[in-house]
Design a protein around this motif. Structure first.
Motif, short mmCIF file in Angstrom:
data_model
loop_
_atom_site.label_atom_id
_atom_site.label_comp_id
_atom_site.label_asym_id
_atom_site.label_seq_id
_atom_site.Cartn_x
_atom_site.Cartn_y
_atom_site.Cartn_z
N ALA A 1 0.85 -1.20 0.00
CA ALA A 1 0.00 0.00 0.00
C ALA A 1 0.88 1.24 0.00
O ALA A 1 1.41 1.64 -1.03
N GLY A 2 1.08 1.87 1.18
CA GLY A 2 1.81 3.12 1.24
C GLY A 2 3.31 2.96 1.09
O GLY A 2 3.89 1.90 1.35
N LEU A 3 3.97 4.07 0.68
CA LEU A 3 5.42 4.14 0.54
C LEU A 3 5.94 5.37 1.28
O LEU A 3 5.28 6.41 1.31
N ALA A 4 7.12 5.24 1.88
CA ALA A 4 7.77 6.38 2.54
C ALA A 4 9.27 6.25 2.37
O ALA A 4 9.81 5.13 2.29
N LEU A 5 9.96 7.38 2.31
CA LEU A 5 11.40 7.39 2.07
C LEU A 5 12.14 7.90 3.29
O LEU A 5 11.77 8.91 3.89
N GLU A 6 13.20 7.19 3.67
CA GLU A 6 14.11 7.61 4.72
C GLU A 6 15.53 7.44 4.21
O GLU A 6 16.05 6.33 4.15
N ILE B 1 9.02 -6.75 8.49
CA ILE B 1 8.83 -6.64 9.93
C ILE B 1 7.34 -6.74 10.23
O ILE B 1 6.57 -5.85 9.84
N PRO B 2 6.88 -7.80 10.87
CA PRO B 2 5.45 -7.96 11.11
C PRO B 2 4.88 -6.86 12.00
O PRO B 2 5.52 -6.45 12.98
N THR B 3 3.69 -6.38 11.66
CA THR B 3 2.96 -5.46 12.52
C THR B 3 2.19 -6.28 13.56
O THR B 3 2.08 -7.50 13.43
N PRO B 4 1.65 -5.64 14.60
CA PRO B 4 0.87 -6.40 15.58
C PRO B 4 -0.28 -7.16 14.93
O PRO B 4 -0.82 -6.75 13.89
N ALA B 5 -0.67 -8.26 15.55
CA ALA B 5 -1.72 -9.12 15.01
C ALA B 5 -3.00 -8.33 14.74
O ALA B 5 -3.42 -7.51 15.56
N GLY B 6 -3.59 -8.57 13.58
CA GLY B 6 -4.84 -7.93 13.22
C GLY B 6 -4.71 -6.62 12.49
O GLY B 6 -5.69 -6.12 11.93
N VAL B 7 -3.52 -6.03 12.47
CA VAL B 7 -3.32 -4.75 11.78
C VAL B 7 -3.15 -4.99 10.28
O VAL B 7 -2.40 -5.87 9.86
N VAL B 8 -3.87 -4.21 9.47
CA VAL B 8 -3.75 -4.25 8.02
C VAL B 8 -3.09 -2.95 7.59
O VAL B 8 -3.76 -1.91 7.48
N PRO B 9 -1.76 -2.95 7.37
CA PRO B 9 -1.05 -1.71 7.09
C PRO B 9 -1.61 -0.97 5.86
O PRO B 9 -1.89 -1.59 4.83
N GLY B 10 -1.74 0.34 6.02
CA GLY B 10 -2.25 1.16 4.93
C GLY B 10 -1.22 2.17 4.47
O GLY B 10 -0.39 1.88 3.62
N ASN B 11 -1.24 3.36 5.04
CA ASN B 11 -0.27 4.39 4.68
C ASN B 11 0.84 4.45 5.71
O ASN B 11 0.67 4.07 6.87
N VAL B 12 2.00 4.97 5.28
CA VAL B 12 3.18 4.96 6.14
C VAL B 12 3.92 6.28 6.02
O VAL B 12 3.94 6.90 4.94
N ALA B 13 4.50 6.73 7.13
CA ALA B 13 5.34 7.93 7.15
C ALA B 13 6.54 7.64 8.05
O ALA B 13 6.42 6.87 9.02
#
Length: 374
Positions: free
Chosen positions: A276-281, A311-323
């Protein structure tokens, strides 16, 4: 199409909530203790309750939350101004150091992305299949470019980013099976804004390795770094009447603008489905993997991108956007009001915090987007 929001879309604005934590950026306003600055480091769009919430680096309340347009879905922080695209209004709000949102109501529907570039604000206006352009100073519409090439086409513009005066816009089309898709319908439109906006070319995502048949690529998020443009390809297949099931691992299309927009494909691996989302560092591209519940680092500083370990997110989380800002990453949950923090150096999760409340009428919460102060 990736499931970007819950099935109910009937937001009801709640009362403004104020908090009093100090430090951070300058968007928040009094009341604050005399001689102190109450401000925020992170901003979250709460779709169901029509709010933008300010938070500290550890997602504690800070500053003053703002009521914005109906269904805020996308954020862009430019200097001291936060731009908010509201999907259901359609409305674009500018929240500056003055504090009160300044609103621009535009023609169209289903706003999906907002980008600030060289004094202008570019909005993906998916309901009418255009990119609408505002003057950042006056908030007046100064241009609008259709991204369809045949009458009746459903292009559904989403993420966009710039290299110079050219905008690269993801066109995933629709997710319904009745559309009788051909892979070539999913593409990235290149819009030239060196003068009045025009469609300079279209880049098909029907390229070798971009998806696993019977799935289709579905380009959504776009991020430019230097002369390269990175496009998240969801790689989805039909489940019932919609393309929502991963057909395999997610992909990353890399468009080399210095080589005539040549396209190469990076397989993100089994640990990253439905990106889904993309972020740059720095030279690391962070990918939110909605289908596999993870965030993924991709090193882009070498001759070719190198995929890291998901890196797994906590159980049940559906990652969307990221910063990502100052070593901390923030990823939204597509099915709740939670935002998850992660350490980009240690590559570990730091926990989940509920930021967006449940709307009492619509009975859902949705943290639609997140941005942070560099």
């Amino acid at each position: 199409m990736t499931t970007r929001r819950p099935p109910f879309r009937a937001p009801l604005a709640l009362l403004l909530a104020a908090a009093a934590a100090c430090g951070g950026s300058s968007l928040s306003q009094p009341p604050c203790p005399a001689g102190q600055s109450c401000a925020s480091d992170v901003y979250v769009a709460c779709f169901a309750t029509d709010e933008v919430k300010g938070r500290t680096r550890d997602l504690q309340p800070s500053g003053i939350d703002r009521i914005v347009g109906d269904g805020p879905v996308a954020l862009a922080l430019s200097g001291s101004t936060l731009w908010v695209a509201a999907s259901l209004a359609p409305e674009v709000d500018a929240i500056a150091a003055g504090g009160v949102p300044a609103t621009a109501v535009i023609s169209g529907s289903d706003l999906e992305h907002v980008k600030v570039h060289q004094g202008r604000v570019y909005v993906s206006n998916s309901g009418v299949h255009t990119v609408t352009v505002l003057d950042a100073a006056t908030r007046q519409v100064v241009d609008e470019v259709s991204v369809v090439d045949t009458p009746g086409q459903i292009s559904n513009p989403r993420g966009l980013d710039f290299v110079g005066s050219r905008a690269y816009v993801a066109l995933p089309g629709t997710s319904g099976s009745s559309a009788a898709f051909a892979p070539g319908q999913q593409e990235v439109a290149v819009l030239d804004f060196s003068g009045p906006g025009t469609v300079a070319k279209r880049i098909s995502m029907d390229v070798a390795g971009a998806f696993d048949p019977p799935g289709l690529p579905f380009p959504f998020s776009v991020l430019a770094a230097g002369t390269k443009v990175y496009v998240a390809l969801a790689n989805l297949k039909l489940s019932g009447n919609f393309y929502v099931a991963p057909a395999g691992s997610g992909r990353l299309a890399v468009i080399d603008t210095a080589a005539g927009d040549a396209v190469s494909i990076v397989d993100l691996g089994a640990g990253c489905q439905n990106p889904a989302g993309l972020a740059l560092e720095g030279s690391t591209l962070w990918v939110a993997c909605g289908g596999s519940g993870a965030v993924l680092p991709v090193a882009i500083g070498g001759l070719a991108p190198t995929v890291g370990v998901a890196i797994p997110t906590p159980a049940g989380v559906v990652p969307g956007n990221v910063a990502v800002c100052r070593g901390i990453g923030y990823v939204t949950d597509q099915f709740s009001g939670a935002v998850v923090r992660f350490d980009t150096q240690a590559k570990t999760m730091l926990g989940s915090t509920t930021v967006c409340p449940v709307d009492p009428v619509a009975q859902f919460a949705f943290a639609a987007d997140v941005t942070c102060v560099p």
